[in-house]
Write an enzyme that holds these catalytic residues in place. Structure first.
Site, mmCIF file in Angstrom:
data_model
loop_
_atom_site.group_PDB
_atom_site.id
_atom_site.type_symbol
_atom_site.label_atom_id
_atom_site.label_comp_id
_atom_site.label_asym_id
_atom_site.label_seq_id
_atom_site.Cartn_x
_atom_site.Cartn_y
_atom_site.Cartn_z
ATOM 1 N N GLU A 26 -4.806 9.548 -4.234
ATOM 2 C CA GLU A 26 -4.151 8.416 -4.917
ATOM 3 C C GLU A 26 -5.120 7.730 -5.885
ATOM 4 O O GLU A 26 -6.335 7.964 -5.835
ATOM 5 C CB GLU A 26 -3.615 7.398 -3.901
ATOM 6 C CG GLU A 26 -4.701 6.752 -3.055
ATOM 7 C CD GLU A 26 -4.303 5.375 -2.536
ATOM 8 O OE1 GLU A 26 -3.895 4.522 -3.347
ATOM 9 O OE2 GLU A 26 -4.426 5.158 -1.318
ATOM 10 N N LYS A 88 -0.503 -1.588 -10.642
ATOM 11 C CA LYS A 88 -0.400 -0.986 -9.313
ATOM 12 C C LYS A 88 1.037 -0.499 -9.136
ATOM 13 O O LYS A 88 1.964 -1.299 -9.116
ATOM 14 C CB LYS A 88 -0.758 -2.025 -8.242
ATOM 15 C CG LYS A 88 -0.569 -1.532 -6.815
ATOM 16 C CD LYS A 88 -0.764 -2.674 -5.811
ATOM 17 C CE LYS A 88 -0.132 -2.330 -4.478
ATOM 18 N NZ LYS A 88 -0.011 -3.489 -3.590
ATOM 19 N N SER A 142 5.413 -2.454 3.614
ATOM 20 C CA SER A 142 5.087 -1.574 2.488
ATOM 21 C C SER A 142 6.095 -0.447 2.318
ATOM 22 O O SER A 142 6.567 0.147 3.303
ATOM 23 C CB SER A 142 3.703 -0.963 2.697
ATOM 24 O OG SER A 142 3.412 -0.068 1.657
ATOM 25 N N ASP A 144 5.253 2.265 1.461
ATOM 26 C CA ASP A 144 4.583 3.471 1.970
ATOM 27 C C ASP A 144 5.314 3.994 3.212
ATOM 28 O O ASP A 144 5.435 5.203 3.400
ATOM 29 C CB ASP A 144 3.122 3.172 2.380
ATOM 30 C CG ASP A 144 2.217 2.856 1.195
ATOM 31 O OD1 ASP A 144 2.672 2.970 0.042
ATOM 32 O OD2 ASP A 144 1.048 2.485 1.445
ATOM 33 N N LYS A 161 -5.240 -0.413 8.591
ATOM 34 C CA LYS A 161 -6.193 -1.512 8.500
ATOM 35 C C LYS A 161 -5.629 -2.757 9.193
ATOM 36 O O LYS A 161 -4.430 -3.034 9.099
ATOM 37 C CB LYS A 161 -6.432 -1.820 7.019
ATOM 38 C CG LYS A 161 -7.707 -2.564 6.764
ATOM 39 C CD LYS A 161 -7.945 -2.718 5.287
ATOM 40 C CE LYS A 161 -8.831 -1.625 4.757
ATOM 41 N NZ LYS A 161 -9.072 -1.727 3.324
#
Ligand code: PSU
Ligand code: MN
Length: 305
Positions: A26, A88, A142, A144, A161
């Site tokens: 990424e 982003k 997210s 994601d 995280k």
């Protein structure tokens, strides 16, 4: 899925045609995840780790109105130097950034989707986005995670995280049917630390076992990702207790400054990196390289099927 926006670097194209292993990387980690110039240095070193392991690296970004799969050194330098001026790009931003010819760094979600368009099945990163602390109010989860539910690209990370709510992130991954497998240990890692207080849902001890699980998943038609969690090497570990005070301070700053939406993750990453000095950056770089070693081995094992 090929389309007129997709631009695949000739070396990557050739490797895919020859069914050789290719590993996607990424670019948000470069532009928003680490400071210049160590971000560019790291990006180049990670690509080298992948080559040394016998695969072709393919960093993904949006440049000049194209979804670029495989970047050259000049493009990496430009992305790294421009830092937060680069857009982003998560999924919802892709059509805007493409059609406006903006420079875009892709998140895990956007990188996976573009890798999948090119036919790449393994993607190496540092940490994924997830369910944020306080998501019960903010609804900050997210993209994601939802992307991992339906795009069939394995994601190699160092776990989740602890700026995030790790317990809720693991629950959400379970709801979406995404296998979460930790490499070589029972504890689920938390990026800077090899532990998180949570047990891993699944454990496998070799790259070939992970590759064979991916094959089983996709062959029976279970689309979507496999999340691989690879613990940070112990010599670079920062304990969860030590990092927690920096996280609480960064969350407090974010609240006070009214940081919302897509700015939250980059803000927290940047604030924590600044407040922990070099230590967290060293850990970050070491774990991404470590993930590249494992991801390459998975990609090599997967390519033999
Ligand atoms: N977590 C990290 N490092 C990162 C990111 C997340 O530990 O660099 C980046 C990745 O690009 C990830 C994105 O896909 O942040 C998630 O952003 P958001 O929470 O806005 O979805
Ligand atoms: Mn968010």
């Amino acid at each position: 899925m090929t389309n007129s926006y997709l631009h695949i670097h000739p070396e990557v194209q050739q490797a895919l045609k020859d069914q050789k292993p290719v590993v996607a990387l990424e670019s948000t980690i470069i532009s928003h995840g680490m400071p210049y110039p160590r971000n560019v240095q790291t990006a180049l070193e990670v690509e080298k780790v992948i080559r040394d392991g016998g695969a072709i690296p393919s960093t993904i970004a949006i440049l000049d109105g194209k979804l670029c799969v495989g970047l050259n050194a000049d493009q990496l330098e430009k992305l790294g130097k421009s830092g937060h001026e680069v857009w982003k790009v998560s999924l919802r931003d892709m059509p805007y950034v493409l059609s406006q010819n903006l420079m875009g760094a892709t998140t895990v979600a956007a990188t996976m989707r573009i890798a999948s368009m090119a036919g790449i099945r393994v993607f190496v990163t540092g940490g994924i986005g997830g369910v944020h602390r306080g998501a019960e109010d903010s609804m900050d989860i997210s993209a994601d995670l939802t992307e991992m539910a339906h795009t069939s690209v394995a994601v190699v990370s160092a776990g989740v995280k602890s700026i995030l709510d790790i317990g809720r992130t693991l629950e959400y991954l379970e709801t979406l049917g995404i296998p979460v497998v930790t490499y070589g240990q029972d504890a689920f890692p938390s990026f800077y630390s090899s532990r998180s207080g949570f047990k891993t849902p699944l454990r496998l001890d070799s790259a070939s076992d992970i590759a064979s699980m991916m094959k089983a998943k996709w062959e029976i038609g279970l689309d979507g990702s496999v999340l691989v969690a690879n613990p940070v090497p112990s010599e670079f570990e920062v304990t969860p207790e030590e990092i927690e005070k920096h996280i609480l301070k960064a969350l407090d700053d974010a609240n006070r400054l009214g940081i919302r939406g897509k700015e939250v993750t980059p803000f927290l990453l940047k604030t924590i990196a600044e407040n922990t000095g070099g230590e967290s950056l060293d850990a970050n770089i070491a774990l991404v390289k470590n993930n590249a070693v494992l991801g390459t081995a998975i990609s090599v094992a997967f390519s033999t099927w």
